[in-house]
Design a protein around this motif. Structure first.
Motif, mmCIF file in Angstrom:
data_model
loop_
_atom_site.group_PDB
_atom_site.id
_atom_site.type_symbol
_atom_site.label_atom_id
_atom_site.label_comp_id
_atom_site.label_asym_id
_atom_site.label_seq_id
_atom_site.Cartn_x
_atom_site.Cartn_y
_atom_site.Cartn_z
ATOM 1 N N GLN A 119 2.323 6.562 -5.615
ATOM 2 C CA GLN A 119 1.907 6.879 -4.252
ATOM 3 C C GLN A 119 0.637 7.718 -4.263
ATOM 4 O OE1 GLN A 119 5.044 7.162 -5.338
ATOM 5 N NE2 GLN A 119 6.047 5.566 -4.161
ATOM 6 N N VAL A 157 -0.314 -2.987 -14.284
ATOM 7 C CA VAL A 157 -1.447 -2.581 -13.435
ATOM 8 C C VAL A 157 -2.735 -2.650 -14.230
ATOM 9 C CG1 VAL A 157 -2.459 -0.637 -12.220
ATOM 10 C CG2 VAL A 157 -0.067 -1.158 -11.911
ATOM 11 N N ILE A 174 -12.047 4.701 -1.414
ATOM 12 C CA ILE A 174 -12.509 3.471 -0.789
ATOM 13 C C ILE A 174 -13.007 3.761 0.622
ATOM 14 C CG2 ILE A 174 -11.721 1.254 0.106
ATOM 15 C CD1 ILE A 174 -9.989 1.012 -2.372
ATOM 16 N N LEU A 193 -9.875 -4.838 0.676
ATOM 17 C CA LEU A 193 -10.266 -5.811 -0.347
ATOM 18 C C LEU A 193 -10.392 -7.208 0.255
ATOM 19 C CD1 LEU A 193 -8.265 -4.728 -3.495
ATOM 20 C CD2 LEU A 193 -10.645 -4.349 -2.935
ATOM 21 N N VAL A 246 -5.577 -0.445 1.334
ATOM 22 C CA VAL A 246 -6.449 -0.936 0.272
ATOM 23 C C VAL A 246 -6.600 -2.450 0.314
ATOM 24 C CG1 VAL A 246 -6.750 -1.025 -2.195
ATOM 25 C CG2 VAL A 246 -5.866 1.035 -1.154
ATOM 26 N N ALA A 267 -7.032 6.422 -4.337
ATOM 27 C CA ALA A 267 -7.873 5.231 -4.273
ATOM 28 C C ALA A 267 -8.289 4.943 -2.841
ATOM 29 C CB ALA A 267 -7.120 4.044 -4.859
ATOM 30 N N ALA A 268 -7.342 5.067 -1.904
ATOM 31 C CA ALA A 268 -7.673 4.786 -0.504
ATOM 32 C C ALA A 268 -8.719 5.772 0.002
ATOM 33 C CB ALA A 268 -6.412 4.869 0.351
ATOM 34 N N VAL A 285 -2.406 5.699 -5.197
ATOM 35 C CA VAL A 285 -2.853 4.834 -4.118
ATOM 36 C C VAL A 285 -3.599 5.640 -3.056
ATOM 37 C CG1 VAL A 285 -1.985 3.482 -2.215
ATOM 38 C CG2 VAL A 285 -1.166 3.047 -4.484
ATOM 39 N N ILE A 286 -3.118 6.866 -2.788
ATOM 40 C CA ILE A 286 -3.799 7.681 -1.774
ATOM 41 C C ILE A 286 -5.181 8.091 -2.264
ATOM 42 C CG2 ILE A 286 -3.692 9.867 -0.534
ATOM 43 C CD1 ILE A 286 -0.689 9.574 -0.489
ATOM 44 N N VAL A 331 -3.320 3.878 -11.760
ATOM 45 C CA VAL A 331 -3.237 3.189 -10.461
ATOM 46 C C VAL A 331 -4.487 3.454 -9.634
ATOM 47 C CG1 VAL A 331 -2.013 3.167 -8.273
ATOM 48 C CG2 VAL A 331 -0.737 3.113 -10.390
ATOM 49 N N THR A 352 -7.629 1.770 -11.154
ATOM 50 C CA THR A 352 -7.631 0.315 -11.045
ATOM 51 C C THR A 352 -8.009 -0.124 -9.643
ATOM 52 O OG1 THR A 352 -5.865 0.240 -12.667
ATOM 53 C CG2 THR A 352 -6.262 -1.743 -11.401
ATOM 54 N N MET A 353 -7.406 0.531 -8.637
ATOM 55 C CA MET A 353 -7.726 0.165 -7.246
ATOM 56 C C MET A 353 -9.217 0.353 -6.975
ATOM 57 S SD MET A 353 -4.966 -0.432 -5.309
ATOM 58 C CE MET A 353 -3.240 -0.469 -5.633
ATOM 59 N N ASP A 371 9.351 6.676 -0.245
ATOM 60 C CA ASP A 371 8.419 6.418 -1.346
ATOM 61 C C ASP A 371 7.788 5.039 -1.201
ATOM 62 O OD1 ASP A 371 9.224 8.595 -3.739
ATOM 63 O OD2 ASP A 371 10.749 8.190 -2.237
ATOM 64 N N GLY A 392 -5.778 -5.133 -13.380
ATOM 65 C CA GLY A 392 -7.105 -4.596 -13.105
ATOM 66 C C GLY A 392 -8.140 -5.194 -14.038
ATOM 67 N N GLY A 404 -16.357 5.125 0.280
ATOM 68 C CA GLY A 404 -17.318 4.060 -0.014
ATOM 69 C C GLY A 404 -17.634 3.225 1.210
ATOM 70 N N LEU A 405 -16.625 2.976 2.047
ATOM 71 C CA LEU A 405 -16.851 2.172 3.244
ATOM 72 C C LEU A 405 -17.809 2.860 4.192
ATOM 73 C CD1 LEU A 405 -13.374 0.798 4.345
ATOM 74 C CD2 LEU A 405 -15.323 -0.475 3.566
ATOM 75 N N ALA A 453 -0.132 2.541 2.289
ATOM 76 C CA ALA A 453 -1.438 2.778 1.667
ATOM 77 C C ALA A 453 -1.993 1.502 1.038
ATOM 78 C CB ALA A 453 -1.329 3.880 0.619
ATOM 79 N N VAL A 454 -1.142 0.785 0.300
ATOM 80 C CA VAL A 454 -1.639 -0.405 -0.392
ATOM 81 C C VAL A 454 -1.750 -1.572 0.574
ATOM 82 C CG1 VAL A 454 -1.209 -2.046 -2.217
ATOM 83 C CG2 VAL A 454 -0.640 0.314 -2.554
ATOM 84 N N TYR A 493 -12.158 -2.396 -6.055
ATOM 85 C CA TYR A 493 -13.001 -2.270 -4.860
ATOM 86 C C TYR A 493 -14.475 -2.308 -5.244
ATOM 87 C CZ TYR A 493 -15.650 -0.017 -1.219
ATOM 88 O OH TYR A 493 -16.608 0.270 -0.305
ATOM 89 N N MET A 531 5.471 4.784 1.807
ATOM 90 C CA MET A 531 4.130 5.322 1.600
ATOM 91 C C MET A 531 3.265 4.329 0.848
ATOM 92 S SD MET A 531 4.956 9.176 0.590
ATOM 93 C CE MET A 531 3.401 9.706 -0.029
ATOM 94 N N THR A 532 3.842 3.732 -0.192
ATOM 95 C CA THR A 532 3.069 2.781 -0.968
ATOM 96 C C THR A 532 2.654 1.600 -0.110
ATOM 97 O OG1 THR A 532 4.599 3.403 -2.704
ATOM 98 C CG2 THR A 532 3.035 1.681 -3.203
ATOM 99 N N GLY A 562 -19.326 -2.185 2.756
ATOM 100 C CA GLY A 562 -19.338 -0.903 2.078
ATOM 101 C C GLY A 562 -20.691 -0.545 1.529
#
Lengths: 138, 175
Positions: free
Chosen positions: A38, B145, A48, B54, B50, A44-45, A41-42, A122, A125-126, B38, B149, A51-52, B45-46, A130, B41-42, B171
């Motif tokens: 988690q 992962v 990103i 993408l 994200v 990475a977000a 991912v946060i 994680v 990689t995200m 948990d 990647g 960057g946006l 966010a994903v 991007y 949240m993932t 971007g």
């Protein structure tokens, strides 16, 4: 004056708090909801989003691509390193009980490093994906 | 369900991506209702964050409108109907949702729930199971992962063909 001043200002304001929240999710994951996946991912977000709003070049300054690409295998190495550390300390692979004199502390230490490895892999990689998408067609 | 149907119906890929984000948020809410913060949240966010970005980045490299295709593909329809029917048939044999006598609650779950603080000192059971009891699985996930990647990076970086000039990718400097 930029045309999109509101997103820029809001992003600038939110950026540190988002990263802080990611750290909270990472290190508080043992007590509340969250953990390495988690938090990664946060992070990475957040990058990103940066960057946006500010452009790929600014994002490259904040998080250079070579660091991101080094971080991908680094996380896996940290995770595997915890396993090997368990081996060296006389236990099985990924055996946390032997990492400290007190088995429970060993567990906590092992979980901490494992989650750190997951976070690094994680998030990087995200961000790397991007970068690869956003950098295409230049 | 309505959002999923709208995704399938729409021919505008931009709308499909936006609807996908909405769908992810709905799923995150559903997971939250199911007491899985948990995963929620993932997903938020994903799925909503994200992957939407993408997909938008991928859209920038293609066209916004899907080319209409009026051919009815029989084989995929057959495959999906058969797979769905099999899953429904299998779901019949599952114990009722939340049944405490179900096999999933009898095997290792009681030990995880009862001894987790004593054995690991970590009050969040999800973290303890992920990182400690199922450490091997999580290691495998991390390697997956990494592999994913690397694969995407190799595919996207491998051959770099310059596209038509004058199009800034998403971007890229929005000044």
């Amino acid at each position: 004056m930029h045309r999109e001043s509101i997103p820029r200002v809001v992003t600038k304001l939110l950026f540190p708090f988002l990263l802080l929240f990611a750290l909270y999710v990472q290190f508080h994951g043992e007590l509340g909801a969250g953990g390495g996946f988690q938090a990664g991912v946060i992070v990475a977000a957040t990058l990103i989003l940066f960057g946006l709003i500010f452009g790929l070049r600014a994002a490259h300054l904040v998080a250079p691509p070579w660091i991101i690409e080094t971080m991908i295998p680094l996380g896996v190495l940290i995770y595997g390193g915890v396993g090997v550390a368990g081996l060296l300390a006389g236990g099985n692979f990924l055996d946390y009980f032997v990492l400290d004199h007190d088995p429970v502390h060993g567990q906590e230490r092992g979980i901490f490093w494992v989650e750190a490895g997951v976070l690094i892999t994680v998030s990087s990689t995200m961000v790397a994906i991007y970068y690869a998408f956003a950098g295409r067609g230049r | 369900m309505a959002v999923a149907a709208a995704i399938a119906r729409t021919r505008n890929l931009f709308a499909a991506v936006a609807l996908g984000g909405i769908y992810s948020f709905c799923m995150a809410l559903a997971l939250l209702v199911l007491d899985a913060p948990d995963v929620s949240m993932t997903e938020a966010a994903v799925g909503a964050g994200v992957s939407t970005v993408l997909l938008l980045g991928a859209l920038y490299l293609t066209r916004i409108e899907e080319t209409p295709n009026h051919r009815i593909a029989l084989t995929p329809l057959l495959v999906s109907v058969v797979a769905g029917a099999t899953l429904l048939y299998g779901a019949w044999a599952l114990p009722p949702f939340g049944d405490p006598a179900g096999p999933i609650h009898q095997h290792v779950a009681p030990r995880y729930l009862n001894d987790v603080v004593k054995e690991t000192g970590v009050p969040n059971v999800v973290t303890a199971v992920l990182a400690s009891y199922r450490g091997f699985d999580t290691f495998g996930e991390t390697v997956v992962v990494l592999t994913g990647g690397l694969g995407v990076l190799l595919l996207l970086r491998g051959r770099r063909r310059p596209l038509s000039k004058g199009t800034a990718p998403i971007g890229k400097d929005a000044t």
